[in-house]
Design a protein around this motif. Structure first.
Motif, PDB file in Angstrom:
ATOM      1  N   THR A   6      21.700  46.644  78.990  1.00 49.36           N
ATOM      2  CA  THR A   6      20.299  46.865  79.343  1.00 49.36           C
ATOM      3  C   THR A   6      20.079  48.292  79.833  1.00 49.36           C
ATOM      4  O   THR A   6      19.062  48.898  79.520  1.00 49.36           O
ATOM      5  N   PHE A   7      21.040  48.837  80.597  1.00 47.15           N
ATOM      6  CA  PHE A   7      20.911  50.225  81.037  1.00 47.15           C
ATOM      7  C   PHE A   7      20.973  51.174  79.851  1.00 47.15           C
ATOM      8  O   PHE A   7      20.212  52.141  79.777  1.00 47.15           O
ATOM      9  N   GLN A   8      21.859  50.890  78.910  1.00 44.88           N
ATOM     10  CA  GLN A   8      21.979  51.730  77.719  1.00 44.88           C
ATOM     11  C   GLN A   8      20.693  51.665  76.894  1.00 44.88           C
ATOM     12  O   GLN A   8      20.212  52.695  76.406  1.00 44.88           O
ATOM     13  N   GLN A   9      20.132  50.475  76.747  1.00 40.82           N
ATOM     14  CA  GLN A   9      18.874  50.337  76.013  1.00 40.82           C
ATOM     15  C   GLN A   9      17.745  51.055  76.740  1.00 40.82           C
ATOM     16  O   GLN A   9      16.905  51.708  76.115  1.00 40.82           O
ATOM     17  N   TRP A  10      17.725  50.945  78.066  1.00 41.69           N
ATOM     18  CA  TRP A  10      16.699  51.635  78.862  1.00 41.69           C
ATOM     19  C   TRP A  10      16.816  53.146  78.672  1.00 41.69           C
ATOM     20  O   TRP A  10      15.817  53.841  78.500  1.00 41.69           O
ATOM     21  N   LEU A  11      18.057  53.646  78.710  1.00 40.31           N
ATOM     22  CA  LEU A  11      18.282  55.081  78.541  1.00 40.31           C
ATOM     23  C   LEU A  11      17.878  55.536  77.144  1.00 40.31           C
ATOM     24  O   LEU A  11      17.261  56.602  76.985  1.00 40.31           O
ATOM     25  N   GLN A  12      18.172  54.736  76.120  1.00 36.16           N
ATOM     26  CA  GLN A  12      17.765  55.082  74.760  1.00 36.16           C
ATOM     27  C   GLN A  12      16.251  55.106  74.625  1.00 36.16           C
ATOM     28  O   GLN A  12      15.690  55.983  73.959  1.00 36.16           O
ATOM     29  N   HIS A  17      11.245  58.111  74.211  1.00 34.41           N
ATOM     30  CA  HIS A  17       9.931  58.452  74.774  1.00 34.41           C
ATOM     31  C   HIS A  17       9.824  59.954  75.017  1.00 34.41           C
ATOM     32  O   HIS A  17       8.790  60.572  74.748  1.00 34.41           O
ATOM     33  N   PHE A  18      10.914  60.570  75.518  1.00 32.24           N
ATOM     34  CA  PHE A  18      10.931  62.014  75.742  1.00 32.24           C
ATOM     35  C   PHE A  18      10.755  62.768  74.424  1.00 32.24           C
ATOM     36  O   PHE A  18       9.967  63.714  74.336  1.00 32.24           O
ATOM     37  N   GLU A  19      11.493  62.337  73.401  1.00 34.30           N
ATOM     38  CA  GLU A  19      11.391  63.013  72.107  1.00 34.30           C
ATOM     39  C   GLU A  19      10.017  62.832  71.480  1.00 34.30           C
ATOM     40  O   GLU A  19       9.502  63.744  70.826  1.00 34.30           O
TER      41      GLU A  19
END
Length: 110
Positions: A6-12, A17-19
């Protein structure tokens, strides 16, 4: 394991969103490299500047606030240095006394 995913998915999602926000996703890999290099350089220089200049600036602001409140000048660095020296002296004295007591006990037991 589930928290890691879930943390990895959140980070992705945050990276995506940034890109999307800065339109980086439309750039070629070379343009992305140049963009991220400049971004890293600016963030790095900002962090270095904060580490180097922020403590002096904060002490200057504290000195100004002290002057406006109390009407007298104060050198924050000297005050902190003096208090730190007294605390270190007290700590060193306490440690020296404890070591000498322990050494006397060991000598008496021998």
């Amino acid at each position: 394991m589930a928290q890691r995913l879930t943390f990895q998915q959140w980070l992705q999602r945050k990276l995506y969103h940034f890109e999307l926000s800065l339109s980086v996703y439309m750039m070629t890999p070379g343009e992305k490299f140049a963009f991220y290099s400049i971004l890293f350089l600016l963030c790095g220089l900002t962090c270095i500047a904060m580490v180097l200049y922020l403590p002096h600036h904060i002490s200057f602001l504290v000195g100004r606030a002290w002057y406006y409140i109390n009407g007298e000048h104060i050198d924050v660095g000297e005050v902190v240095k003096g208090e730190l020296a007294s605390v270190l002296h007290e700590t060193a004295t306490t440690v020296a006394e404890a070591v000498s007591d322990a050494a006397e006990t060991v000598v008496k037991e021998l």
